[in-house]
Each structure stands twice: as structure tokens, then as C-alpha cells.
Design a protein around this motif. Structure first.
Motif, PDB file in Angstrom:
ATOM      1  N   ILE A 246       0.857  -1.187   0.000  1.00 34.82           N
ATOM      2  CA  ILE A 246       0.000   0.000   0.000  1.00 34.82           C
ATOM      3  C   ILE A 246       0.892   1.236   0.000  1.00 34.82           C
ATOM      4  CG2 ILE A 246      -1.810   1.277   1.210  1.00 34.82           C
ATOM      5  CD1 ILE A 246      -2.686  -1.362   2.458  1.00 34.82           C
ATOM      6  N   ARG A 248       1.996   5.316   0.118  1.00 33.52           N
ATOM      7  CA  ARG A 248       1.724   6.359   1.105  1.00 33.52           C
ATOM      8  C   ARG A 248       0.499   7.179   0.732  1.00 33.52           C
ATOM      9  NH1 ARG A 248       7.109   8.696   4.016  1.00 33.52           N
ATOM     10  NH2 ARG A 248       8.019   6.672   4.528  1.00 33.52           N
ATOM     11  N   GLY A 249       0.191   7.221  -0.552  1.00 34.94           N
ATOM     12  CA  GLY A 249      -0.992   7.934  -1.001  1.00 34.94           C
ATOM     13  C   GLY A 249      -2.252   7.091  -0.948  1.00 34.94           C
ATOM     14  N   GLY A 250      -2.151   5.851  -0.453  1.00 32.37           N
ATOM     15  CA  GLY A 250      -3.308   4.981  -0.317  1.00 32.37           C
ATOM     16  C   GLY A 250      -3.545   4.061  -1.501  1.00 32.37           C
ATOM     17  N   SER A 251      -2.607   4.001  -2.458  1.00 32.26           N
ATOM     18  CA  SER A 251      -2.778   3.134  -3.623  1.00 32.26           C
ATOM     19  C   SER A 251      -2.546   1.680  -3.235  1.00 32.26           C
ATOM     20  CB  SER A 251      -1.804   3.527  -4.736  1.00 32.26           C
ATOM     21  OG  SER A 251      -1.958   4.887  -5.073  1.00 32.26           O
ATOM     22  N   TYR A 252      -3.374   0.791  -3.772  1.00 30.97           N
ATOM     23  CA  TYR A 252      -3.230  -0.644  -3.530  1.00 30.97           C
ATOM     24  C   TYR A 252      -2.493  -1.288  -4.698  1.00 30.97           C
ATOM     25  CZ  TYR A 252      -6.548  -0.605   0.404  1.00 30.97           C
ATOM     26  OH  TYR A 252      -7.166  -0.392   1.600  1.00 30.97           O
ATOM     27  N   SER A 421       5.906   2.119  -2.797  1.00 35.19           N
ATOM     28  CA  SER A 421       6.244   2.777  -1.537  1.00 35.19           C
ATOM     29  C   SER A 421       6.996   4.086  -1.752  1.00 35.19           C
ATOM     30  CB  SER A 421       7.074   1.834  -0.664  1.00 35.19           C
ATOM     31  OG  SER A 421       8.234   1.394  -1.368  1.00 35.19           O
ATOM     32  N   GLU A 426       4.738   5.974  -7.019  1.00 32.77           N
ATOM     33  CA  GLU A 426       3.326   5.677  -6.768  1.00 32.77           C
ATOM     34  C   GLU A 426       2.446   6.538  -7.670  1.00 32.77           C
ATOM     35  OE1 GLU A 426      -0.024   5.723  -3.175  1.00 32.77           O
ATOM     36  OE2 GLU A 426       1.939   6.652  -2.857  1.00 32.77           O
TER      37      GLU A 426
END
Length: 465
Positions: A246, A248-252, A421, A426
Motif C-alpha cells: 500500500i 503512502r498515497g493509499g494506492s493498492y 512505496s 506511486e
């Protein structure tokens, strides 16, 4: 008679038999206690009564009903998974009911709260197996969950211990009574010669083709002389319960890998003589051994597992390509990454009681030097192309014991497209133009491999004429 969830059980009130058994058991306990009390004097009797009263009013004597932490539903063409997550281990029982088909699950010591009541809203109309879900108070201390089915199923019901960010999970896997055949799905996708000639670049699932237009007919004069089909299995990492890394911007990671894999699939399908198959084409979990088994089932010529790397230091960046190692990892970082990726089954949730012994033995068969050599050739071709769109984290193909690369007869690589990460990478991984560049680079690497190291026996395609 119906209970609050509307269920019929043998013509009597649901739970009546269990309540009757409970009353009989309670009578035995009372009899035992009475027999023991007869031998007590007055002081001992008062102490016993006081202790019993304290137990009855204490939290131990009457434990408060537990609340579920989360409920999730993951539909897929192969099976649908329902996950009930609690802070403590869940006590349950389940049964299948027919006419109509339903899966009934009784949860003991659980509160009927907003989490459980949100289950119906999580079912999609397109779910191939679930019509609807409802929950209700069946009897004191027992919540009943009723899964109304669209067709008969073979359920797998099991629990998972806490791992990662998850607590205790109760998993309901709803499998069809007839197993999904990936090879048949590949055949039905188009006629064999259409597959060998390529497509117009549009993505369409077997269901979409069956309900939409028929495969485009081509003039015989345009048919290629070749009657061979190269099959490339694309494996978008993670999925469903397993989000992968995941950012830092919330992307999976699971979403990024699926998007890139779909783009690459369209490019491969548009290429004459090539066909791509996805190990998953949605947000659901596929165990590692099943990804390998599916590639072998469709007699894949190549296996490409797509991932987005992560590391404890956010400045780590670049693309990497890995192949299987017979004797250990080529670096400590490769060993760490392989362990992390191999833990996907723990996070995604595998029913260990249902593991196939033959598949397990296949995954442990590392006597495949020729296949690893071919994997190196594919890896080098892809690494060279990745270097045109991103910095390379390592200039050489690395090795480690990735479980998903252990097909003994298919050249297999794992591609770390970038570090999710890393905040800059990202953002690029979520950019459609960058995903397209990445898919183009992987496509060039695959074509380069086939041009320089074509398999001696690719999949033959029967002519229709």
C-alpha cells in the motif's frame, strides 16, 4: 414455522432442537450441583451460593456479545468469498438448505449490529453465485446469516488466524458444483484460428462475448500461414483480501497490477499468433498454487507475474525482474521480497485443509534447470525494455524462491514494475499514460523473447477448414 430470518427447519421452530438440547444439558448440571450441595454444611453452602451469584453477575458469567470488525464480499467467476472478521475467534455452525438453495451460518455470541446489517449492500447483482444475504437474531445469543444462492454450490467454510492488519476471520468460499475450466474458457473465447490471428485490441471476457457480438469473421485470404498459438499467462499480483503493498498515497498494489495486466493482455491478444490469459480479472484472491496450476492447465508458453515493489525506505525506486532460484536468493533484498510475496496466501486466506497434494509436490519440484535458463532469457529481454521507461533498480535479473514461479515446465518471471512505496513512483503507477508505457515495454520484451528463443513446441491450433 419461520424464524426472524424466514428459515424453515424440519417443520419446527428454528433453533428449537438446539434449545431443547440446551435444557436437557442444563437439567443435568442442576442435578449434579444439587447432589454436591447435599454434602455441604451451612457455612459452605452460603459460600457456594455467594460464589455462584458473583459468577452470574460478573462479566465472566455473562460475556457481552461481541461485535464484528468488518464484513466483505469478493465475487469472481470461479467462486465468491464472504469474509466475517472479528476481534476474537468466531464460534459458528453452518448448513446447506435446498428449495431454494441457501447457505445458513449461525454465529454464536455475536451482536447483530450495523456491521452485520451492512452485508446485503455488499452483494452485487452481477455476483454469479449470491442472490442476496440477510442476517437476523435467530435466538438469544445467536445471529443467523442466510446466503440465498443463484445455483447449488460446494461451500468451503474455514477460519484464519490473525495476520497483517486482519483479525480473526471466518471465510465462506462458495464454489460451483462444476469446477471452472480455464482451458475451456480460453477455447470458447474465440475460434482457434481467430485466436492465432489476433484480435482488434478490444478486451472482452468470455461472458461478454457470449452475450454480445459473435467473433468477427475474417476472409480466408487473410488467414496466416502459421497454425501455432503462443499462450502467455499474465498474473496480476495479490487481489481480494490481499491488497499487496500500500503506497503512502493509499494506492493498492492489487489495483495497479490488474490495470497494467489488462493493458498488456489487450496488446498480446491483438498480436497474430498470440493469446493472453489472466490468472484473475477482478478484485478477488487466487492462491499462489492455483495461479501456477492455471498456467499449466492452459499449457502456457510463458508466465509473467506483475507486481509493484515496496520497501521500508521510501527512497527505494526502479524496476526489477526476478526468476526462480534453485539454491537461494541472489541477494538479501531478493530473499526478503520473495518471503513477502510468498506470504500472500496467509493474507489472502488459503484453506489449508483443501490443498492438493499433487500440486504441492509440483511446487516443491525444483529440478528445472532448463526452464530457469529460459526464464533468464525472458527476464533479460523484459529488463532491457523496462529500462526505456523507468530506472532499473538492479541491472541484472535477480533470483529468489518465489512460489508463484515454480511451474517446472513454463519459463516464468516476476516483474516489479516500480516501488509503490516511493511517492513519485506511486504517482506514476496510477497514471494511465505511464501504465500504457509499462505495458508496451513488457510487450516488447515478450515479442523479443519469442523472436530470439521461440519454444520448440508451442501450442498447436487446429484449423477449422
Amino acid at each position: 414455522m419461520r424464524d426472524r430470518t424466514g428459515e424453515h427447519i424440519a417443520g419446527c421452530r428454528p433453533g428449537a432442537r438446539d434449545e431443547l438440547i440446551g435444557q436437557v444439558g442444563a437439567g443435568r448440571e442442576v442435578a449434579t450441583v444439587t447432589a454436591g450441595v447435599r454434602g455441604l454444611n451451612r457455612r459452605q453452602l452460603l459460600k457456594f451460593a455467594g460464589a455462584s451469584l458473583a459468577l452470574m453477575v460478573s462479566p465472566v458469567g455473562h460475556a457481552a456479545p461481541a461485535s464484528l470488525v468488518a464484513v466483505r464480499v469478493w465475487p469472481s467467476p470461479d467462486y465468491t468469498r464472504i469474509t466475517l472478521e472479528g476481534a476474537s475467534a468466531l464460534r459458528f455452525s453452518h448448513m446447506l438448505v435446498q428449495d431454494p438453495d441457501r447457505l445458513v451460518v449461525d454465529l454464536e455470541g455475536v451482536r447483530l449490529d450495523s456491521v452485520l446489517q451492512s452485508l446485503p449492500s455488499k452483494v452485487l447483482d452481477s455476483d454469479p453465485y449470491i442472490r442476496q444475504i440477510r442476517a437476523g437474531q435467530n435466538r438469544p445469543g445467536v445471529v443467523r446469516v442466510v446466503v440465498e444462492l443463484k445455483a447449488p454450490i460446494n461451500p468451503q467454510v474455514f477460519t484464519l488466524a490473525p495476520v497483517g492488519n486482519y483479525g480473526h476471520r471466518l471465510v465462506l468460499d462458495l464454489h460451483p458444483t462444476e469446477e471452472h475450466d480455464p482451458l475451456m474458457a480460453l477455447i470458447l473465447k474465440d475460434s482457434p484460428m481467430d485466436a492465432a490471428m489476433g484480435e482488434d485490441g478490444k478486451d472482452a471476457t468470455p461472458v461478454a462475448r457470449a452475450q454480445g457480438r459473435e467473433p468477427a469473421r475474417r476472409e480466408p485470404a487473410k488467414q496466416p500461414a502459421a497454425n501455432r498459438l503462443y499462450t502467455v499467462v499474465l498474473d496480476p499480483g495479490h487481489g481480494g483480501e490481499d491488497p499487496g503493498a500500500i503506497g503512502r498515497g493509499g494506492s493498492y498494489e492489487k489495483n495497479v497490477t490488474l490495470s497494467i495486466a489488462r493493458r498488456l493482455k489487450r496488446k498480446i491478444d491483438a498480436e497474430p499468433g498470440m493469446r493472453a490469459v489472466l490468472t484473475r480479472d477482478g478484485d478477488y484472491f487466487v492462491p499462489l498454487h492455483q495461479r501456477v496450476a492455471r498456467a499449466r492447465r492452459v499449457r502456457a508458453d510463458l508466465f509473467v507475474s506483475i507486481h509493484a515493489d515496496a520497501f521500508v525506505r521510501p527512497e527505494a525506486n526502479g524496476s526489477s525482474v526476478y526468476v526462480l532460484s534453485e539454491r537461494g536468493a541472489s541477494s538479501s533484498a531478493a530473499r526478503w521480497l520473495a518471503q513477502k510475496e510468498n506470504d500472500a496466501d496467509l493474507v489472502g486466506g488459503v484453506n489449508l485443509a483443501r490443498q492438493d497434494g499433487h500440486i504441492a509436490r509440483t511446487l516443491l519440484d525444483l529440478s528445472q534447470t532448463a526452464t530457469i535458463n529460459d526464464s533468464f532469457k525472458l527476464g533479460r529481454a523484459m529488463l532491457g525494455e523496462l529500462g526505456t521507461v523507468n530506472r532499473l533498480h538492479k541491472p541484472e535479473v535477480e533470483q529468489a524462491g518465489f512460489a508463484v514461479l515454480r511451474a517446472p515446465d513454463i519459463p516464468s518471471v516476476l516483474v516489479e514494475t516500480a516501488f509503490i512505496s516511493n511517492p513519485q513512483e506511486e504517482r506514476r503507477l496510477n497514471d494511465e499514460a505511464y501504465q500504457e508505457k509499462m505495458a508496451n515495454a513488457l510487450m516488447r520484451g515478450i515479442k523479443r523473447y519469442f523472436q530470439e528463443h521461440a519454444p520448440s513446441t508451442p501450442t498447436r491450433v487446429a484449423r477449422l477448414d
